[in-house]
Design a protein around this motif. Structure first.
Motif, PDB file in Angstrom:
ATOM      1  N   ALA A 137       0.833  -1.204   0.000  1.00 49.89           N
ATOM      2  CA  ALA A 137       0.000   0.000   0.000  1.00 49.89           C
ATOM      3  C   ALA A 137       0.869   1.256   0.000  1.00 49.89           C
ATOM      4  N   GLN A 138       0.243   2.353  -0.331  1.00 48.74           N
ATOM      5  CA  GLN A 138       0.925   3.642  -0.352  1.00 48.74           C
ATOM      6  C   GLN A 138       1.281   4.050   1.079  1.00 48.74           C
ATOM      7  N   LYS A 139       2.519   4.430   1.317  1.00 51.17           N
ATOM      8  CA  LYS A 139       2.980   4.777   2.658  1.00 51.17           C
ATOM      9  C   LYS A 139       3.096   6.279   2.859  1.00 51.17           C
ATOM     10  N   TYR A 140       2.893   7.061   1.820  1.00 47.73           N
ATOM     11  CA  TYR A 140       2.924   8.515   1.925  1.00 47.73           C
ATOM     12  C   TYR A 140       2.085   9.106   0.802  1.00 47.73           C
ATOM     13  N   ALA A 141       1.692  10.361   0.994  1.00 49.54           N
ATOM     14  CA  ALA A 141       0.937  11.081  -0.034  1.00 49.54           C
ATOM     15  C   ALA A 141       1.250  12.565   0.093  1.00 49.54           C
ATOM     16  N   TRP A 142       1.312  13.247  -1.047  1.00 49.95           N
ATOM     17  CA  TRP A 142       1.588  14.681  -1.088  1.00 49.95           C
ATOM     18  C   TRP A 142       0.537  15.391  -1.911  1.00 49.95           C
ATOM     19  N   GLY A 143       0.120  16.551  -1.449  1.00 52.82           N
ATOM     20  CA  GLY A 143      -0.743  17.410  -2.233  1.00 52.82           C
ATOM     21  C   GLY A 143       0.100  18.210  -3.217  1.00 52.82           C
ATOM     22  N   ALA A 144      -0.570  19.017  -4.008  1.00 52.73           N
ATOM     23  CA  ALA A 144       0.125  19.846  -4.984  1.00 52.73           C
ATOM     24  C   ALA A 144       0.935  20.928  -4.285  1.00 52.73           C
TER      25      ALA A 144
END
Length: 126
Positions: A98-105
């Motif tokens: 699974a995805q372990k991080y996420a960033w917005g714009a």
């Protein structure tokens, strides 16, 4: 006082051992409580991250309390001398793939009410 403590330890070794074990059992658990200020989402173990950016010179990543909003991150970033900021999430309770991080714009810091939040997907409470 030291002599009294040594006498107590000799007189009650089981009580001292039990108290020590109890204290060790509670100590780390209390420090890692699931509801601490940086834990934005207890179910996923997500932590909010504010990232001030000064293109092309530098970037910083700071874990922030779950009470922060994008305006707090924007203000913090501006105070650090950044020209832009990003909202992020770090996840701990995920499956192996699974995805372990996420960033917005990447968002330019605005001094007016024109700034709009660009939360990451998945979002951890931004």
């Amino acid at each position: 006082m030291m002599r009294y403590a040594l006498l107590c330890a000799r007189a009650h070794p089981h009580a001292i051992a039990a108290a020590l074990a109890f204290g060790l059992a509670l100590g780390p658990a209390a420090a890692q409580a699931p509801g601490d200020a940086l834990n934005a989402d207890e179910s996923s173990g997500a932590v909010k991250v504010c990232s001030p950016v000064a293109l092309p010179r530098w970037r910083s990543m700071t874990p922030v309390p779950k009470t922060w909003t994008f305006l707090d991150c924007m203000g913090f970033s501006g105070d650090m001398g950044a020209t832009h900021f990003q909202l992020g999430c770090l996840f701990t309770n995920v499956t192996p793939h699974a995805q372990k991080y996420a960033w917005g714009a990447l968002v330019q810091i605005e001094k007016s009410a024109l700034a709009k939040a660009q939360p990451p997907v998945p979002n951890c409470g931004w």
